[in-house]
Enzyme design. Sequence first.
Site, PDB file in Angstrom:
ATOM      1  N   CYS A 154       0.766  -1.163   0.071  1.00 58.88           N
ATOM      2  CA  CYS A 154      -0.024  -0.026  -0.079  1.00 58.88           C
ATOM      3  C   CYS A 154       0.758   1.630   0.137  1.00 58.88           C
ATOM      4  O   CYS A 154       1.173   1.915   1.066  1.00 58.88           O
ATOM      5  CB  CYS A 154      -0.818  -0.051   1.025  1.00 58.88           C
ATOM      6  N   CYS A 203      -5.987   2.387  -3.532  1.00 55.55           N
ATOM      7  CA  CYS A 203      -5.220   3.010  -2.279  1.00 55.55           C
ATOM      8  C   CYS A 203      -6.092   3.991  -1.635  1.00 55.55           C
ATOM      9  O   CYS A 203      -6.485   5.290  -2.140  1.00 55.55           O
ATOM     10  CB  CYS A 203      -3.806   3.509  -2.752  1.00 55.55           C
TER      11      CYS A 203
HETATM   12  P1  FAD Z   1      -0.431 -11.178   3.862  1.00 57.96           P
HETATM   13  O1  FAD Z   1      -1.842 -10.739   4.189  1.00 57.96           O
HETATM   14  O2  FAD Z   1       0.640 -10.458   4.693  1.00 57.96           O
HETATM   15  O3  FAD Z   1      -0.404 -12.810   4.464  1.00 57.96           O
HETATM   16  C1  FAD Z   1       0.690 -13.592   4.039  1.00 57.96           C
HETATM   17  C2  FAD Z   1       0.693 -14.889   5.161  1.00 57.96           C
HETATM   18  O4  FAD Z   1       1.610 -15.689   4.799  1.00 57.96           O
HETATM   19  C3  FAD Z   1       0.586 -14.653   6.423  1.00 57.96           C
HETATM   20  O5  FAD Z   1      -0.501 -14.898   7.166  1.00 57.96           O
HETATM   21  C4  FAD Z   1       1.816 -15.332   7.068  1.00 57.96           C
HETATM   22  O6  FAD Z   1       1.902 -15.867   8.146  1.00 57.96           O
HETATM   23  C5  FAD Z   1       2.080 -16.264   5.734  1.00 57.96           C
HETATM   24  N1  FAD Z   1       3.467 -16.885   5.827  1.00 57.96           N
HETATM   25  C6  FAD Z   1       4.362 -16.180   5.547  1.00 57.96           C
HETATM   26  N2  FAD Z   1       5.621 -16.778   5.277  1.00 57.96           N
HETATM   27  C7  FAD Z   1       5.155 -18.171   5.142  1.00 57.96           C
HETATM   28  C8  FAD Z   1       5.612 -19.341   4.876  1.00 57.96           C
HETATM   29  N3  FAD Z   1       7.061 -19.577   4.536  1.00 57.96           N
HETATM   30  N4  FAD Z   1       4.933 -20.342   4.784  1.00 57.96           N
HETATM   31  C9  FAD Z   1       3.757 -20.231   4.731  1.00 57.96           C
HETATM   32  N5  FAD Z   1       3.171 -19.049   5.064  1.00 57.96           N
HETATM   33  C10 FAD Z   1       3.633 -18.001   5.409  1.00 57.96           C
HETATM   34  N6  FAD Z   1      -4.422  -2.938   1.293  1.00 57.96           N
HETATM   35  C11 FAD Z   1      -5.604  -2.496   0.739  1.00 57.96           C
HETATM   36  O7  FAD Z   1      -6.178  -3.034  -0.056  1.00 57.96           O
HETATM   37  N7  FAD Z   1      -6.150  -1.298   1.142  1.00 57.96           N
HETATM   38  C12 FAD Z   1      -5.294  -0.526   2.252  1.00 57.96           C
HETATM   39  O8  FAD Z   1      -5.633   0.589   2.811  1.00 57.96           O
HETATM   40  C13 FAD Z   1      -4.224  -0.979   2.918  1.00 57.96           C
HETATM   41  N8  FAD Z   1      -3.445  -0.282   3.775  1.00 57.96           N
HETATM   42  C14 FAD Z   1      -2.464  -0.925   4.492  1.00 57.96           C
HETATM   43  C15 FAD Z   1      -1.844  -0.336   5.625  1.00 57.96           C
HETATM   44  C16 FAD Z   1      -0.670  -0.978   6.063  1.00 57.96           C
HETATM   45  C17 FAD Z   1      -0.020  -0.281   7.363  1.00 57.96           C
HETATM   46  C18 FAD Z   1      -0.282  -2.250   5.633  1.00 57.96           C
HETATM   47  C19 FAD Z   1       0.757  -2.885   6.334  1.00 57.96           C
HETATM   48  C20 FAD Z   1      -0.889  -2.687   4.575  1.00 57.96           C
HETATM   49  C21 FAD Z   1      -2.165  -2.210   4.047  1.00 57.96           C
HETATM   50  N9  FAD Z   1      -2.584  -3.062   2.915  1.00 57.96           N
HETATM   51  C22 FAD Z   1      -3.619  -2.297   2.319  1.00 57.96           C
HETATM   52  C23 FAD Z   1      -1.903  -3.991   2.077  1.00 57.96           C
HETATM   53  C24 FAD Z   1      -2.498  -5.372   2.314  1.00 57.96           C
HETATM   54  O9  FAD Z   1      -2.778  -5.574   3.787  1.00 57.96           O
HETATM   55  C25 FAD Z   1      -1.644  -6.347   1.767  1.00 57.96           C
HETATM   56  O10 FAD Z   1      -1.506  -6.005   0.410  1.00 57.96           O
HETATM   57  C26 FAD Z   1      -2.302  -7.751   1.887  1.00 57.96           C
HETATM   58  O11 FAD Z   1      -2.493  -8.260   3.151  1.00 57.96           O
HETATM   59  C27 FAD Z   1      -1.279  -8.705   1.188  1.00 57.96           C
HETATM   60  O12 FAD Z   1      -1.907 -10.049   1.508  1.00 57.96           O
HETATM   61  P2  FAD Z   1      -0.936 -11.528   1.002  1.00 57.96           P
HETATM   62  O13 FAD Z   1      -1.786 -12.476   1.499  1.00 57.96           O
HETATM   63  O14 FAD Z   1      -0.139 -11.283  -0.041  1.00 57.96           O
HETATM   64  O15 FAD Z   1      -0.172 -11.042   2.412  1.00 57.96           O
END
Ligand code: FAD
Length: 412
Positions: A157, A349
């Site tokens: 983000c 965003c």
């Molecule tokens: P994550 O949700 O981070 O999940 C990854 C998962 O994989 C976790 O559960 C972790 O435990 C697991 N994992 C890690 N390593 C391993 C491994 N080796 N083996 C198995 N599992 C593993 N997005 C929006 O859409 N709007 C917003 O306003 C927004 N604002 C944000 C503000 C902040 C401060 C932050 C930090 C993020 C924001 N985001 C926003 C971004 C959004 O939260 C992320 O893009 C999204 O959560 C990514 O999803 P993901 O599944 O790729 O990763």
Amino acid sequence: MTHILIIGGGAAGLMSASQIRRHKPDFQVTVIEPSETHTYQPTWTLVGANSYNFEATQRPMASVMPEGVHWVKDYAAEIKADANEVVTRQGQTIGYDFLIVAPGLVMAPEMVEGLTEALGKGVVCSNYTNPRHTWEVLKNFKGGTALFTQPTTPIKCGGAPQKIMYLADDHFRKQGLREQTKVVFAAPGGVIFGVKPIAKTLMEVVDRKGIHLRFKHQLRKVDGEKRIAWFKLADGHEEHNPVGITTERDGNLVGIHFDMLHLAPPQAAPNFIRESPLANAAGWLDVDHGTLQHKAYANIFGIGDVAALPTAKTAAAIRKQVPIALENIFLLADQKALSNRHYNGYSSCPLVTGYGKMVLAEFDYDNNFTPDPKLKQMLVFNSDKEHLRLWWLKKYILPRLYWNKMLKGKRV
Ligand code: FAD
């Protein structure tokens, strides 16, 4: 029976798992996920400004893991793509027909000298790691230089480092501290935001609030004790300091003295991806931008923060990526063909510009502004302008949609 293995039970992993259960109940689904807790990170921005309860951003993983999914509580440690197998940290080997790689990204403070020691202590805070600490820092701030910055790496983000700055500015005003405060935003880029209509509004917000912008500033070092953030200025860029903040020089670095610092730490793909043959040169999972299929392995797909996609890393982007990746997997399983629908880089965003104010940036790979027509149902016809109703969307509606629909495999 077709077996889909998913690495990661975050936004991308669980949206995928639940949609597979809904559309292909005869497929076997396994999720490798070590954490007991699932977090809705987008509201961490509001937690940092004391406008949302931290506890409400998290739920037990068991309560959101879709029914019928086999959950392996462990880390994926190695992908043996030639053998269609993943090895976990505890040594379990799990085979698959299709693999969805969605372990998110990791914070990499070690990429900036001094940051590992400084981050989360005293007046150096980040909504990316501990939004409750951010609020402590804002609450205790008594005036001086409030510095906000972000790294040169891709981050989740991209607007989040600014959102907390606008909220902080609002908070300082309410506390009667704004007169004795200089709010500074130092960023490596050359514009406030890549999408033109949004940038126009944000520049108006910056002017209205009297925020001092410093572009082309690449964070290199943080001295938490002396409260100095050191930046390298991009080649050819000269320093100018109309508001008279305290700075100093060390070789080619410019140091900005701060009384509080909020930053997004540098971010990277998890090691087991970054150091594997599945990564591109920059260390992110090397997938096709349109199909989300791995460039070398036809039965591996990448979605979410880990994927090398030239768009903003958000949950909103994942909402559009999952159906494309799954359509491709279902077609490959049934007909050995790919869909002709492509992901266009959609991301969004929600740029909070103060308490009760928000602009909604929605865009594609080419940074075209692409507002969702459904916003009209909320009587928002120009989401590139600040609205109270957009703030309600961020604070009340999107979290509910996330927990009750997206995580349950319903397409919204
Ligand atoms: P994550 O949700 O981070 O999940 C990854 C998962 O994989 C976790 O559960 C972790 O435990 C697991 N994992 C890690 N390593 C391993 C491994 N080796 N083996 C198995 N599992 C593993 N997005 C929006 O859409 N709007 C917003 O306003 C927004 N604002 C944000 C503000 C902040 C401060 C932050 C930090 C993020 C924001 N985001 C926003 C971004 C959004 O939260 C992320 O893009 C999204 O959560 C990514 O999803 P993901 O599944 O790729 O990763």
